[in-house]
Design an enzyme around this catalytic site. Sequence first.
Site, PDB file in Angstrom:
ATOM      1  N   ASP A  97      31.098 124.061  -9.977  1.00 13.70           N
ATOM      2  CA  ASP A  97      32.203 123.700 -10.543  1.00 13.70           C
ATOM      3  C   ASP A  97      32.855 122.331  -9.630  1.00 13.70           C
ATOM      4  O   ASP A  97      32.817 122.417  -8.578  1.00 13.70           O
ATOM      5  CB  ASP A  97      33.012 124.660 -10.977  1.00 13.70           C
ATOM      6  CG  ASP A  97      33.595 124.331 -12.756  1.00 13.70           C
ATOM      7  OD1 ASP A  97      33.825 123.380 -12.698  1.00 13.70           O
ATOM      8  OD2 ASP A  97      33.881 125.376 -13.216  1.00 13.70           O
ATOM      9  N   ASP A 118      33.609 122.585 -21.909  1.00  8.89           N
ATOM     10  CA  ASP A 118      34.564 123.913 -22.035  1.00  8.89           C
ATOM     11  C   ASP A 118      34.578 124.293 -23.303  1.00  8.89           C
ATOM     12  O   ASP A 118      34.794 125.561 -23.616  1.00  8.89           O
ATOM     13  CB  ASP A 118      35.710 123.880 -21.323  1.00  8.89           C
ATOM     14  CG  ASP A 118      35.505 124.350 -19.968  1.00  8.89           C
ATOM     15  OD1 ASP A 118      34.315 124.661 -19.295  1.00  8.89           O
ATOM     16  OD2 ASP A 118      36.380 124.346 -19.041  1.00  8.89           O
TER      17      ASP A 118
END
Length: 724
Positions: A453, A518
């Site tokens: 990430d 997301d």
Amino acid sequence: MLVTTLNTTEYLMLQSQNTSLVLELPVGEAPIWRYWGPKVRDKAPHALRASRPLPSFMLDFDHPLTLAPGFGVGWFGQSALLAHRNGQSFAQAFTQCVVQWEQPERSVRVVLTDPVSAIELTVHMSMDYPSDVLTMKSSLRNVGDTVLDVQWLAAGTLLLPAQAQSVRSYAGQHNHEFLLQTDKLSRSLWRRESRRGRTSHDCFPGAVVTTDGSTECAGLVYGAHLAWSGNHQQTIEWLHDAQYQWQMGEWLAPGEGLLAAGATLNTPELVASCSTQGLSGLAANFHAELRSRLNWPGGQMRPRPVHLNTWEGFYFDVYPEKVKELATAAAAVGVERFVLDDGWFHGRHHDRAALGDWWPDESKFPQGLGDLVAHVNALGMEFGLWFEPEMINPDSDLYREHPDWALQLAGRPLITARNQLVLDISRPEVSEYLFGKIDALLSVQPIRYIKWDHNRDLTTTGLHDGTAGYRAQVHAAYALFARIRAVHPEVEIESCSGGGGRIDFGVLRYTHRVWTSDCIDAMSRVDIQRGFLQFFPPEIMGAHVGSACAHTTGRTQSMAFRAAVALPGHLGVELDARILREADAAELKAWIQMYKDLRERLHHGHVWQGAIDDGIVWQAHGDLDDAGVASDVLLLVYRTQPTNHRYTPRLPLPMLYTQAEYRIRQCVPAGTVLPTGAHNTAPFFDALNSAEGLLLDGGWLRHAGLPLPRAQAETAFIVRLTRV
Ligand code: GLA
């Protein structure tokens, strides 16, 4: 290598299966752009200047667009480079050109020299024959004996034809990537740039240019993308001969282009293509190119395993007992890879602390991760783990020990985002530390997957010596990815950046999946994934079935719709599967099984996409044969809005043979009933649902179209068409 020194006007021609690129090579100049587009048999029939009389009140010598337009010596448009030496040597014009063929008609280096400003520019171009993809990159060498300050260096300059009409680019934000933005080209300059230090959610480094009359599946379109995970810029500029030039490259922060005597600046790659088969044809070209680049463990892609990711189910609350229960529930519905997301490492119980301290949290995993990994493996699943290597929280042991490791600017406050700072990973001791921590975990546990990430934009991006570090950061990240891949070649990596903030062909040299967004609300995902698929193939598109209601939007959709939207990508589940109602678990399991049955069809072929102006978005997956048509097609039709029509419009299927019959069957997960709505019953659809399906003529389906059910909004209709 065959070297030709130019002393007569010649042409340089690159050919691919369906496209050609032609440059004219006049003596003493940079190559002149003549053509890029659908295949032409021969070079140019005449020198460009022989066919264009000079306009009035212009320079007395015609300066057309070249492969490397300079500044200040007769070219008034955007230049491929901007540079100076302490204020001097600010103008550039290349007067020597050497063409070095690496492979005839396919791959060439054009070495351009400007002896006056003491620079040498090498433009590398290669054309991939089957995919029609043109790759360009440039290297600028300072052959003078003083420092050259480069402010801009295009990876490549492309020619677009006069019929170019609109540019489709992608804006966006966290939770809504690939937000389509269409701008009409005009007699002006179109420009997009990003200075966020990563590929960004806001400004995808690429675009598609459509021409008059082009559509989703037909007509001439052009596309380009910068294979780079940092700052970038692109411009499309109208030229005085009604054509356009398109430049793309890295946006250099002040000082990042300082070249000492003898030094070279290399650009990222520009990946470009054109197609006469509309947006879907262009997408297929990019998919083919990316597929040839992906570096799979073992050399080839395995069927994409179904994921479960713990994030939306548990967030930071990853205590081993409940994580194990979740793993058990995941295995029961058919999950094949279990990914432990954020929250597992030392002191990480919320997003305010711990980034940098990459060892298992003692309160959650006092004995380490081994027991959990063994549990997951015993259930027949692979284990994956989340990291965010480039980041550091001020509240972390690492920061307390090495506050100077964060990117920062002397005299300026630190700027946090999600409570975190960015590590200067170009410092060898920092990347060594990160490698050591990741390697320690991968070496002792059978971890087969990393979700990597990168959850913030870069600010105060100062290196140790006070110079700008955006570029260095990207190169250092690539080096760290490469080092982990070299030492742990069996590990797949997912590129995530608050969802889709780092999706590009550059990072995909080292990674195998991207976390598309997301936002896993299926309605939002229809659009996000549609934009994504313009450049990237479905097998790398992380697509999860989330909970109802969706955490990021508050909207609620049926299991069937959530699963049908995630189905074509690399499928995953992101919810607390322990607490699913029995019927929901059974339905999810049936969809997962359907994905396993279909993934082979979905993950290697051609993808066509389109929409009908009645709230319908569709995509089709199939293999193209030499005639440009398909024999086995999986069609997914999403109804996103209630219909505006009394009778639902039909869907023409342009990828089918007109001279063949197709057997059509509806795909419904075993044991489930699709909630298409109360009004959709008609004998045609009942027949599609039968074991034999229906036999229909390809020409009819191609031109008159496939009838669609009268369905409620937020439903999907999936059929498979097989040529008989
Ligand atoms: C980012 C990712 C999410 C999740 C969180 C964890 O937002 O996109 O999927 O991994 O970080 O903090």
